[in-house]
Design a protein around this motif. Structure first.
Motif, PDB file in Angstrom:
ATOM      1  N   PHE A 189      80.512  54.927 -31.038  1.00 18.85           N
ATOM      2  CA  PHE A 189      79.954  55.116 -30.237  1.00 18.85           C
ATOM      3  C   PHE A 189      80.673  54.011 -29.013  1.00 18.85           C
ATOM      4  O   PHE A 189      81.068  54.329 -28.444  1.00 18.85           O
ATOM      5  CB  PHE A 189      78.273  54.762 -29.836  1.00 18.85           C
ATOM      6  N   PHE A 193      82.836  54.951 -26.033  1.00 17.64           N
ATOM      7  CA  PHE A 193      82.847  54.217 -25.025  1.00 17.64           C
ATOM      8  C   PHE A 193      84.497  54.288 -24.320  1.00 17.64           C
ATOM      9  O   PHE A 193      84.363  53.923 -23.347  1.00 17.64           O
ATOM     10  CB  PHE A 193      81.971  53.500 -24.584  1.00 17.64           C
TER      11      PHE A 193
ATOM     12  N   VAL B 204      87.158  62.152 -22.770  1.00 20.67           N
ATOM     13  CA  VAL B 204      85.270  62.557 -23.357  1.00 20.67           C
ATOM     14  C   VAL B 204      85.446  62.691 -24.658  1.00 20.67           C
ATOM     15  O   VAL B 204      84.577  61.873 -25.193  1.00 20.67           O
ATOM     16  CB  VAL B 204      84.039  62.726 -21.879  1.00 20.67           C
TER      17      VAL B 204
ATOM     18  N   SER C 143      75.427  46.349 -19.068  1.00 19.46           N
ATOM     19  CA  SER C 143      75.020  45.854 -20.938  1.00 19.46           C
ATOM     20  C   SER C 143      75.786  46.120 -21.812  1.00 19.46           C
ATOM     21  O   SER C 143      75.210  45.946 -23.220  1.00 19.46           O
ATOM     22  CB  SER C 143      74.534  47.799 -20.784  1.00 19.46           C
ATOM     23  N   PHE C 144      76.571  45.421 -21.661  1.00 17.65           N
ATOM     24  CA  PHE C 144      77.672  45.368 -23.197  1.00 17.65           C
ATOM     25  C   PHE C 144      77.443  43.937 -23.407  1.00 17.65           C
ATOM     26  O   PHE C 144      78.423  42.949 -22.984  1.00 17.65           O
ATOM     27  CB  PHE C 144      79.229  45.641 -22.538  1.00 17.65           C
ATOM     28  N   ARG C 192      81.977  61.342 -36.674  1.00 21.82           N
ATOM     29  CA  ARG C 192      81.377  62.354 -36.108  1.00 21.82           C
ATOM     30  C   ARG C 192      81.415  63.544 -36.882  1.00 21.82           C
ATOM     31  O   ARG C 192      80.836  64.994 -36.666  1.00 21.82           O
ATOM     32  CB  ARG C 192      83.108  63.013 -34.836  1.00 21.82           C
TER      33      ARG C 192
ATOM     34  N   ASP D 349      75.996  64.551 -27.795  1.00 16.73           N
ATOM     35  CA  ASP D 349      76.390  63.498 -28.797  1.00 16.73           C
ATOM     36  C   ASP D 349      77.714  62.555 -27.342  1.00 16.73           C
ATOM     37  O   ASP D 349      78.016  62.045 -27.574  1.00 16.73           O
ATOM     38  CB  ASP D 349      77.503  63.625 -29.884  1.00 16.73           C
ATOM     39  N   HIS D 350      77.737  63.436 -26.819  1.00 16.38           N
ATOM     40  CA  HIS D 350      79.356  62.704 -26.267  1.00 16.38           C
ATOM     41  C   HIS D 350      78.782  62.057 -25.255  1.00 16.38           C
ATOM     42  O   HIS D 350      79.291  60.950 -24.452  1.00 16.38           O
ATOM     43  CB  HIS D 350      80.088  63.640 -24.657  1.00 16.38           C
ATOM     44  N   GLN D 351      77.428  62.279 -24.732  1.00 18.09           N
ATOM     45  CA  GLN D 351      76.671  61.373 -24.285  1.00 18.09           C
ATOM     46  C   GLN D 351      75.853  59.637 -24.568  1.00 18.09           C
ATOM     47  O   GLN D 351      75.369  58.798 -24.186  1.00 18.09           O
ATOM     48  CB  GLN D 351      75.884  61.407 -23.027  1.00 18.09           C
ATOM     49  N   LEU D 352      75.293  60.018 -25.903  1.00 19.24           N
ATOM     50  CA  LEU D 352      75.417  58.821 -27.017  1.00 19.24           C
ATOM     51  C   LEU D 352      75.606  57.246 -26.325  1.00 19.24           C
ATOM     52  O   LEU D 352      74.957  56.450 -26.090  1.00 19.24           O
ATOM     53  CB  LEU D 352      75.294  59.264 -27.952  1.00 19.24           C
ATOM     54  N   PRO D 353      77.040  57.286 -26.251  1.00 20.75           N
ATOM     55  CA  PRO D 353      77.722  55.895 -26.054  1.00 20.75           C
ATOM     56  C   PRO D 353      76.734  55.659 -24.963  1.00 20.75           C
ATOM     57  O   PRO D 353      76.456  54.320 -25.117  1.00 20.75           O
ATOM     58  CB  PRO D 353      79.058  56.370 -26.109  1.00 20.75           C
ATOM     59  N   PHE D 354      76.527  56.173 -23.560  1.00 23.31           N
ATOM     60  CA  PHE D 354      75.830  55.648 -22.424  1.00 23.31           C
ATOM     61  C   PHE D 354      74.770  55.342 -22.701  1.00 23.31           C
ATOM     62  O   PHE D 354      74.036  54.409 -21.697  1.00 23.31           O
ATOM     63  CB  PHE D 354      76.305  56.531 -21.326  1.00 23.31           C
ATOM     64  N   VAL D 356      73.366  54.728 -25.708  1.00 23.10           N
ATOM     65  CA  VAL D 356      72.812  53.591 -26.460  1.00 23.10           C
ATOM     66  C   VAL D 356      73.322  52.406 -25.360  1.00 23.10           C
ATOM     67  O   VAL D 356      72.717  51.414 -25.806  1.00 23.10           O
ATOM     68  CB  VAL D 356      73.784  53.610 -27.708  1.00 23.10           C
ATOM     69  N   THR D 357      74.042  51.880 -24.977  1.00 28.94           N
ATOM     70  CA  THR D 357      74.110  51.244 -24.658  1.00 28.94           C
ATOM     71  C   THR D 357      73.093  50.326 -22.924  1.00 28.94           C
ATOM     72  O   THR D 357      73.197  49.209 -22.807  1.00 28.94           O
ATOM     73  CB  THR D 357      76.292  51.339 -23.122  1.00 28.94           C
ATOM     74  N   THR D 358      73.223  51.363 -22.190  1.00 26.74           N
ATOM     75  CA  THR D 358      72.317  51.305 -21.469  1.00 26.74           C
ATOM     76  C   THR D 358      70.695  51.222 -21.312  1.00 26.74           C
ATOM     77  O   THR D 358      70.144  50.948 -20.876  1.00 26.74           O
ATOM     78  CB  THR D 358      72.276  52.404 -20.038  1.00 26.74           C
TER      79      THR D 358
END
Lengths: 249, 277, 224, 428
Positions: A189, A193, B204, C143-144, C192, D349-354, D356-358
């Motif tokens: 992730f 990011f 992305v 948030s980091f 992935r 899955d493309h949006q998961l990182p965001f 998870v962080t926010t």
């Protein structure tokens, strides 16, 4: 510079700045540009769809006599009955066909490409054949094909699969595996990011480049003028707001 | 509220301003830092280099204006390369809103290199169906696209002579901003029709394509504006992607500095909290 | 009637699903013809799905205007956008050229329809997504934080990739380029891949359920 | 796998061998001394294809090397009934000339159940192309000749008929796995209908309860989003199920619930679900019809409107369930700025990182489905999840065992590990 290009530059800059005002706060300028955008995209889609009707249906039937194309046209029309409550159930037939064919097409291909192919590439010998026929593990970390990296990938795939395993409680060794999975997930992730930062910044760079281009004298310094206008509008709106009723939407 | 706490709750519009500035300044005053070419991008380049004259190259521009800054430079670089190698080029898109963009890009590069529509290249445009469309092209190209974008019957075009279906295409590259895109071309195209497939994509979705790269399902991957910049260097024609890399560097470092600051403040507040009991 | 309404769609799904699943394993030309025709049909039906999407938007905003709901003025602007684009796309060239539909260019010259596309739709959509650049920066700042081991890992990977993907990072710390490639090619690829396998199992299970009529949500709409 | 073997034997092995025994051509003794003719030649219809193709196999030989080339020759048979077509090999059409150290069976990978010949054999596939059209169901005579300089020695000329095939045996493992997996899913659903199936508790659900509790304490509303998908997407269905749970709690605590939608049909479904939950909680009197409402289908209008709600109403908890696209960050960033607890669950899955962080807690991918199955206890859902777990267990086993076997196979140079490994490979 032709007039239509200069006019285009002014329009493009104006709309770009209107959208950017959202960064300050949600405001009428943003909403105006945003609704215009939705409208134009819908218009664009209709125009293209109209053209496709000719290319895919009308021309082949008229020029080549491919009357069999009327069958999918019929099914397609059934789809539109969704908006006529009395016969809306007819649309189910169309959806049933599309979803059935889609599921049928997808199943074997998913197994082939996303399951078998991925398993096949993960199952690799943990030793490599070197020049001269020598067989031993390789530890070159920068070569994705090395034994070490094959092992890392194996551990990664297995631990993440363990994490998404719901039939057993996460206890003992399973907990260790699932926890490893979480670490792998977080690293991935993070990488995504970082990569996405690049993507979004590229978009901004693209927009800024246009704005810089249109600030040149041959475009009548569109960017600078319109920037001033936008700021004035925002400031005026900010002063007038207290008396205005709160926005509803 | 202590200073670090205040800093952690800073108005985000200040951050917006910093990012805006970091993008703007390098664009106005470029530095031209050196760019290193990665193996993923080189693989696409090498494969096109290895194709003989007259080979058929299909470029599917599966993106819309939202991803223009990332994928248009890739498309331009790939088209320049393909045209200069005298490949026959078939261009198309699986994204309806991207039709106009794709059409302009193809024609601009073709004109630049003196290529003739219908003989050296063809723009097929958009057609619905996604996976079904790709299968249709794999079975019978002339049936899936009875005419090109301009209404010329595909059967009569010189560039499509002996290309009745996708099996006769030597290389397909999908430039994808999402789905449908590279995965769709693999799933419904390469899996059955056995052409070589390369990928280009936005930042992305790039990380999601690495498993396919590793297993050889795609033979190369151009990721985002950085990938485009690398490709521009490979064909020795710097374009908008190379020009954007300085701004890219600046914004990335701005964010890294922000992350460091935020962690500093965060640990300061934590220590203060611990001391306060 | 109940058969037509309830059972027929399920029968169609079942038959189409089974036929097109098995088609994959049959190389015979007859099966290939089936595949060609089937995909062409889906292509044509896809055109109507396009209409479906567009009309729903039409409908929603028409209601807003009719009831003069708050912000109905913006719905008018939306309609204005549709009408102008349609008029220019369909009629301006219809008069001038032989093509029935809108073309962005004719013989290399930009048309009025192309002008609308290039100078309104492209910048509008581009800018809408460019806004995300600012938000991703503020998200990173907010948030980091290395609150836990997991968060620390995520943050480290993100910072390394951010450095490794830009020239300045590779220039200051050349090793970040290599580490980035390793993270992407090895760590990220393995995760992935596991997600891909998991999602595909889910998708296959869902498709099987759809074919056998255990999952009918897709039929939605259409009151009985 | 027994069903597989007849196909192979029929077209791949028996027929060519019979042909080989039937007929071969005499050659001049002198030429044969210098350059032995190709041996063990087999010609047959290319199996597993759509026809118009013949495959030629012949043994490798000591003569293979830089100086020697092979010619592939073909001629149509005028009379199909003739068992011994009198064709002069020298008069046959040359299809191709290839270096003698190329075109091996090993160049392409085969599963063990369709492997045509030892890996060192030569293999050439004659396909229909412009200038050479192979007709289905029409006999041809094919042979191979070894050539060096002026000398040419012919292998036996063999008759074969190209034909389209009804089954691609190479892909039978794919079908087998599909059937096995399908059986697993149906079996699990049946089991789930008969008895309770164990599902581990999803930690995210505790976070859900906690968030609702905090909103109640603060007396602020709760915002719940169902994502961008329609009712056909599994993630939207899961989001609707979880909404049921959330609204029940909300009803018990008498907290306010705000559910803005992007899809009108999803809105209607969710309205029903919410109403039901209020009934079950015995709070039908405080149920508000308009807590579920539709905004617009458009991505950014919707996002801007929801952001506006967050800024004005300042909900204490924000839930983001379902599928999301680029708008995810715009939503969660604004939510975070208002200080709300945020809980997300998505398979995008493309949006998961965001997320998870926010967000404070995120249900990652399949966890969302699991959470919904856990809550609904509906046999179809629980059974499917269990079926998928079975699939994963098999894959985990294959990964571990397969890697071991592949390693041993390479070290010992053994072929037997392929018996298992080939079942989990992708063949065309």
């Amino acid at each position: 510079m032709p007039f239509d290009v200069v006019l285009g530059a002014w329009v493009a800059v104006g709309l770009t700045l209107f959208i950017f005002t959202f960064l300050y706060e949600d405001n009428p300028l943003f909403k105006l540009a945003e609704h215009l955008y939705v409208g134009i995209s819908v218009g664009y889609t209709i125009v293209k769809g109209y053209e496709l009707v000719f290319r895919l249906i009308y021309d082949p039937i008229v020029d080549e006599g491919e009357w069999s194309r009327l069958i999918p046209v019929g099914i397609g029309i059934l789809m539109l009955t969704r908006y006529v409550p009395k016969i809306a159930w007819l649309s189910r037939i169309a959806f049933a066909f599309v979803v059935g064919v889609g599921s049928g097409l997808a199943i074997p291909r998913l197994i082939s490409s996303y399951i078998l192919k991925q398993v096949e590439d993960t199952v690799r010998p943990l030793v490599s054949v070197l020049e001269g026929g020598l067989i031993r593990p390789t530890f070159d970390i920068l070569n994705p094909e090395s034994s070490l990296n094959s092992l890392v990938i194996l551990i990664g795939v297995m631990s993440v699969l363990f994490y998404f395993f719901f039939s057993i409680e996460h206890r003992g060794p399973v907990k260790v595996a699932a926890r490893t999975g979480i670490f792998f997930l977080m690293l991935s992730f993070g990488a995504a990011f970082g990569y996405t930062v690049m993507a979004r910044m590229s978009l901004l760079i693209g927009r800024f480049r246009d704005l810089i281009e249109f600030a040149r004298p041959e475009y009548g310094r569109a960017t600078l003028w319109l920037l001033a206008v936008t700021i004035v509008i925002l400031v005026t709106a900010a002063f007038r707001r207290p008396s205005a009723p709160p926005e509803q939407e | 509220m202590s200073f670090p706490e205040k800093m952690l709750r800073i108005d985000r519009r200040i951050i917006f301003f910093v990012i805006g500035l970091c993008t703007l300044l390098p664009l106005l005053y470029p530095v031209d830092l050196p760019i290193i070419v990665t193996p993923e991008v080189r693989m696409v380049y090498d494969y096109i280099e290895s194709l003989p004259d007259g080979s058929v190259f299909l470029l599917s521009m599966d993106f819309d204006p939202a991803s223009k800054p990332e994928l248009e430079p890739q498309a331009i670089a790939l088209l320049r390369h393909a045209f200069s190698r005298n490949l026959r080029v078939i261009a198309m898109t699986l994204w309806l809103p991207g039709t106009g963009l794709a059409e302009q890009t193809v024609n601009r590069v073709a004109q630049e290199l003196g290529k003739v529509n219908g003989e050296d290249y063809v723009f097929l445009g958009y057609s619905p169906g996604v996976g079904a469309l790709i299968i249709g092209m794999g079975q019978d190209l002339y049936k899936a696209f009875p005419s090109d974008y301009y209404g010329n019957p595909t059967k009569t075009l010189a560039v499509l002579k002996d290309v009745p279906n996708l099996r006769h295409v030597d290389y397909v590259v999908s430039l994808a901003a999402g789905t449908p895109g590279v995965e769709t071309w693999y799933l419904f195209g390469k899996d059955k029709y056995q052409f070589e497939l390369g990928g280009g994509c936005t930042g992305v979705i790039a990380p999601g394509l690495y498993p396919l790269l590793r297993s050889g399902q795609i033979n190369g991957l151009i990721g985002g504006m950085r990938g485009a910049a690398e490709y521009e260097l490979l064909i020795d024609q710097s374009g908008s992607a190379v020009a954007g890399m300085d701004a890219q560097s600046a914004t990335h470092f701005a964010i890294i500095v922000l992350v460091i600051l935020c962690n500093t403040f965060y640990f300061m507040t934590r220590r203060a909290a611990a001391r306060g009991g | 009637m109940t058969f037509l309404r309830r059972q027929l769609p399920l029968v169609i799904t079942f038959v189409a699903g089974v036929i097109f699943t098995l088609q994959y394993y049959v190389p015979h030309p007859k099966s290939e013809i089936l595949l060609t025709e089937g995909s062409l049909w889906i292509q044509i039906i896809g055109l109507f799905a396009l209409v479906l999407g567009v009309t729903s938007l039409f409908h929603i905003h028409a209601v807003k205007i009719k009831r003069q709901e708050p912000g109905w003025g913006y719905s008018l602007i939306l309609y204005f956008g549709i009408v102008v684009t349609l008029a220019v796309g369909l009629f301006v060239q219809w008069v001038g050229g032989q093509h029935p539909g809108g073309k962005e260019t004719i013989d290399g010259a930009m048309t009025a329809f192309g002008w609308i596309y290039t100078y309104t739709m492209v910048p509008l959509q581009g800018t809408m997504f460019a806004i995300l650049a600012f938000f991703i920066a503020s998200a990173a700042y907010r948030s980091f934080r290395a609150r836990s081991k997991e968060a620390a890992l995520l943050l480290t990977a993100a910072v390394i990739v951010m450095m490794g993907r830009v020239p300045l990072g590779e220039y200051l710390l050349p090793v970040t380029g290599d580490i980035t490639l390793w993270i992407l090619n090895v760590l990220n690829a393995s995760v992935r891949r596991a997600i891909l396998i998991g999602i595909s199992l889910g998708a296959v299970a869902l498709s099987i359920k759809i074919i056998f009529g255990l999952e009918r949500a897709y039929l939605g709409g259409g009151k009985e | 796998m027994t069903a597989v073997i007849p196909g192979r034997t029929l077209s791949g092995v028996c027929l060519p061998w019979v042909m080989l025994l039937l007929w071969s051509l005499p050659l001049s003794a002198q030429a044969q001394d210098l350059l032995p003719a190709p041996e063990q030649v087999q010609v047959f219809d290319t199996p597993n294809d759509a026809g118009q193709s013949l495959t030629l196999l012949w043994a490798d030989s000591l003569r293979d090397g830089p100086g020697v080339r092979y010619q592939i020759l073909i001629a149509p048979v005028a009379d199909a009934r003739a068992t011994a077509p009198a064709v002069d090999p020298a008069a046959m059409e040359i299809v191709a000339e290839i270096p003698s150290d190329s075109h091996y069976v090993r160049d392409r990978s085969w599963p063990w159940w369709t492997h045509p010949a030892p890996p060192a054999f030569h293999r050439y596939v004659i396909n229909s192309r412009s200038g050479l059209e192979l007709m289905n169901d029409t006999p041809y005579v094919v042979t191979v000749a070894a050539v060096t300089g002026e000398i040419r020695t012919f292998g036996p000329a063999i008759q074969a008929v190209p034909e389209p095939n009804w089954v691609n045996w190479n892909q039978m493992n794919n079908l087998l796995l599909l059937l096995a997996f399908g059986a697993g899913v149906f079996g699990s659903i049946r089991t789930a209908k008969r008895r309770e199936i164990f599902l581990r508790r999803i930690p995210g659900l505790d976070a859900v309860d906690e968030a609702i509790g905090r909103a109640t304490e603060l007396g602020k509303p709760i915002l719940y989003l169902t994502g961008a998908g329609d009712m056909g997407e599994p993630s939207t269905i899961a989001a609707a199920v979880i909404l049921g749970r959330v609204s029940k709690r909300v009803a018990m605590y008498e907290t306010e619930l705000i559910v803005p939608h992007r899809d009108p049909i999803v809105m209607v479904v969710c309205q029903e679900i919410t109403k039901q939950s209020y009934l079950e909680a015995g709070k039908a009197d405080i149920f508000k019809e308009d807590s579920n409402f539709f905004i617009t289908t458009d991505q950014f209008s919707y996002t801007a409107a929801v952001d506006g709600i967050m800024l004005r109403r300042k909900p204490a908890a924000n839930f983001f369930m379902g599928s999301y696209f680029a708008e995810s960050l715009l939503l969660t960033e604004t939510g975070a700025s208002t200080g709300a607890i945020q809980i997300a669950g998505t398979d995008s899955d493309h949006q998961l990182p965001f997320f998870v962080t926010t967000c404070d807690y995120t249900l990652i991918g399949e966890e969302l489905y699991a959470a919904s199955a856990y809550l609904s206890r509906e046999p179809v859902q629980v059974g499917t999840l269990r079926g998928q777990d079975l699939g994963k267990a098999v894959i985990l086993g294959v990964l571990a065992l397969g890697t071991g076997l592949a390693t041993i196979g390479l070290i010992l140079d053994a072929q037997w590990p392929a018996l298992l490994l080939d079942l989990f490979r992708d063949y065309k």
